[in-house]
Motif scaffolding. Structure first.
Motif, short mmCIF file in Angstrom:
data_model
loop_
_atom_site.label_atom_id
_atom_site.label_comp_id
_atom_site.label_asym_id
_atom_site.label_seq_id
_atom_site.Cartn_x
_atom_site.Cartn_y
_atom_site.Cartn_z
N SER A 67 6.54 -35.57 11.37
CA SER A 67 7.86 -36.09 11.74
C SER A 67 7.87 -37.62 11.69
N ASP A 68 6.71 -38.24 11.98
CA ASP A 68 6.62 -39.71 11.91
C ASP A 68 6.89 -40.22 10.49
N ILE A 69 6.27 -39.58 9.52
CA ILE A 69 6.43 -40.02 8.13
C ILE A 69 7.88 -39.92 7.68
N LEU A 70 8.49 -38.78 7.99
CA LEU A 70 9.89 -38.55 7.62
C LEU A 70 10.80 -39.57 8.30
N ALA A 71 10.55 -39.79 9.58
CA ALA A 71 11.41 -40.67 10.37
C ALA A 71 11.28 -42.13 9.94
N GLU A 72 10.04 -42.57 9.68
CA GLU A 72 9.82 -43.97 9.29
C GLU A 72 10.61 -44.32 8.03
N ARG A 73 10.55 -43.42 7.07
CA ARG A 73 11.28 -43.66 5.81
C ARG A 73 12.79 -43.66 6.08
N GLY A 74 13.23 -42.73 6.92
CA GLY A 74 14.66 -42.65 7.26
C GLY A 74 15.14 -43.94 7.91
N ILE A 75 14.34 -44.50 8.82
CA ILE A 75 14.71 -45.74 9.52
C ILE A 75 14.87 -46.89 8.51
N LEU A 144 14.87 -47.13 23.67
CA LEU A 144 13.62 -47.46 22.95
C LEU A 144 12.78 -48.46 23.75
N GLU A 145 13.46 -49.38 24.42
CA GLU A 145 12.74 -50.33 25.27
C GLU A 145 12.00 -49.58 26.38
N CYS A 146 12.66 -48.57 26.90
CA CYS A 146 12.07 -47.75 27.97
C CYS A 146 10.88 -46.93 27.44
N GLU A 147 10.99 -46.44 26.20
CA GLU A 147 9.93 -45.60 25.62
C GLU A 147 8.67 -46.41 25.27
N ALA A 148 8.84 -47.73 25.09
CA ALA A 148 7.72 -48.56 24.61
C ALA A 148 6.50 -48.49 25.53
N GLU A 149 6.73 -48.31 26.82
CA GLU A 149 5.60 -48.22 27.76
C GLU A 149 4.81 -46.93 27.56
N ALA A 150 5.53 -45.84 27.22
CA ALA A 150 4.88 -44.53 27.09
C ALA A 150 4.23 -44.32 25.73
N VAL A 151 4.93 -44.75 24.67
CA VAL A 151 4.40 -44.56 23.30
C VAL A 151 4.49 -45.89 22.53
N PRO A 152 3.66 -46.88 22.96
CA PRO A 152 3.75 -48.21 22.33
C PRO A 152 3.54 -48.18 20.83
N GLU A 153 2.61 -47.31 20.38
CA GLU A 153 2.32 -47.30 18.93
C GLU A 153 3.53 -46.78 18.15
N ALA A 154 4.26 -45.84 18.73
CA ALA A 154 5.45 -45.29 18.06
C ALA A 154 6.53 -46.35 17.96
N VAL A 155 6.73 -47.10 19.05
CA VAL A 155 7.78 -48.13 19.03
C VAL A 155 7.39 -49.26 18.09
N GLU A 156 6.09 -49.54 17.98
CA GLU A 156 5.65 -50.55 17.02
C GLU A 156 5.90 -50.06 15.59
N ALA A 159 9.48 -50.57 14.90
CA ALA A 159 9.76 -51.99 14.64
C ALA A 159 9.43 -52.32 13.19
N LYS A 160 8.28 -51.86 12.73
CA LYS A 160 7.86 -52.16 11.36
C LYS A 160 8.79 -51.49 10.35
N ALA A 161 9.17 -50.24 10.63
CA ALA A 161 10.09 -49.54 9.73
C ALA A 161 11.45 -50.24 9.67
N MET A 162 11.79 -50.92 10.78
CA MET A 162 13.06 -51.68 10.81
C MET A 162 12.93 -53.01 10.09
N GLY A 163 11.71 -53.33 9.66
CA GLY A 163 11.48 -54.58 8.94
C GLY A 163 11.21 -55.75 9.86
N LEU A 164 10.88 -55.47 11.14
CA LEU A 164 10.59 -56.55 12.09
C LEU A 164 9.13 -56.96 12.00
N ARG A 165 8.89 -58.24 12.30
CA ARG A 165 7.50 -58.71 12.33
C ARG A 165 7.01 -58.63 13.76
N VAL A 166 5.99 -57.82 13.97
CA VAL A 166 5.45 -57.69 15.32
C VAL A 166 4.21 -58.56 15.45
#
Ligand SMILES: [Fe+2]
Length: 240
Positions: A67-75, A144-156, A159-166
């Protein structure tokens, strides 16, 4: 594309989701040409619904590598092509990529699940008859801000899929804030309305949180939340 349907109960003002293989279509035609006539607001609403499917699939307890692979591309596709499709409905390339993104989002949450965005979305939709996509996206940055504490790697990853520089080694809360702010800006740029602009009264937020934070989709959130947490999210979104 998915094994979910949504049925509105006009008497109780609730939405229910029957789920299972029998709900899934045997055959689906995804034809971008059929989306060309959608006005900009419907294009933005449905596009943000696809985005919500992707990011919720990535931050649900059922998230998985598929689901991660599918979602990243979708984002990535939504970030790149939704503004174009909103600006010019006859942009066939944008319509084609958005149809593909919507399909990927469907596959992603069919394999994982949606959670808080849709829990809030269904509640707002049934209470105020707000278009589904905007109802789901209205508090998505704060979710998503709330989820970052629980699944930081997913939110990162989001961010990358959105084209943001982390920044390397950035704290999960900072990445969550970065995603939240960028998403709110993106949504404003395509005309998605905030809770305030949707005329959701602040005094109703506790009622919305009571339903959205109850048993159901909210339980799929990677971060364990109760009704008070959902109210905190909604209050934050309301002052944005
Ligand atoms: Fe949806």
């Amino acid at each position: 594309m998915t094994q979910y349907a949504v049925i509105s109960d006009m008497k109780t003002h609730t939405k229910r989701s029957p789920v299972g293989p029998l709900v899934r279509a045997t055959f689906a035609i995804v034809d971008p040409m059929l989306t060309v006539g959608m006005p900009p607001s419907v294009t933005a609403d449905t596009g943000m619904d696809a985005f919500a499917h992707c990011v919720e699939a990535m931050t649900a307890v059922q998230r998985n590598p598929m689901s991660d692979i599918l979602a990243e591309r979708g984002i990535s596709l939504v970030m790149q092509y939704l503004p174009k499709a909103v600006k010019d409905g006859k942009d066939i390339e944008a319509r084609t990529q958005m149809s593909f993104a919507a399909m990927l989002g469907g596959y992603a949450f069919n394999d994982s699940n949606t959670h808080l965005g849709h829990a809030v979305g269904h509640t707002l939709g049934s209470m105020y008859h707000i278009p589904h996509g905007n109802a789901c996206s209205a508090s998505l940055p704060e979710i998503l801000e709330c989820e970052a504490e629980a699944v930081p790697e997913a939110v990162e990853q989001i961010a990358k899929a959105m084209g943001l520089r982390v920044k390397k080694g950035a704290a999960p809360a900072d990445v969550g804030k970065q995603v939240s702010e960028a998403l709110a800006k993106f949504m404003a740029s395509i005309g998605q309305k905030t809770l305030k602009q949707l005329n959701v009264p602040e005094t109703d937020l506790a009622k919305v949180a009571e339903v959205a934070g109850g048993p159901g989709l909210a339980m799929s959130s990677a971060r364990k939340v109760d009704k008070d947490d959902v109210l905190t999210i909604l209050k934050k979104a309301h002052v944005r």
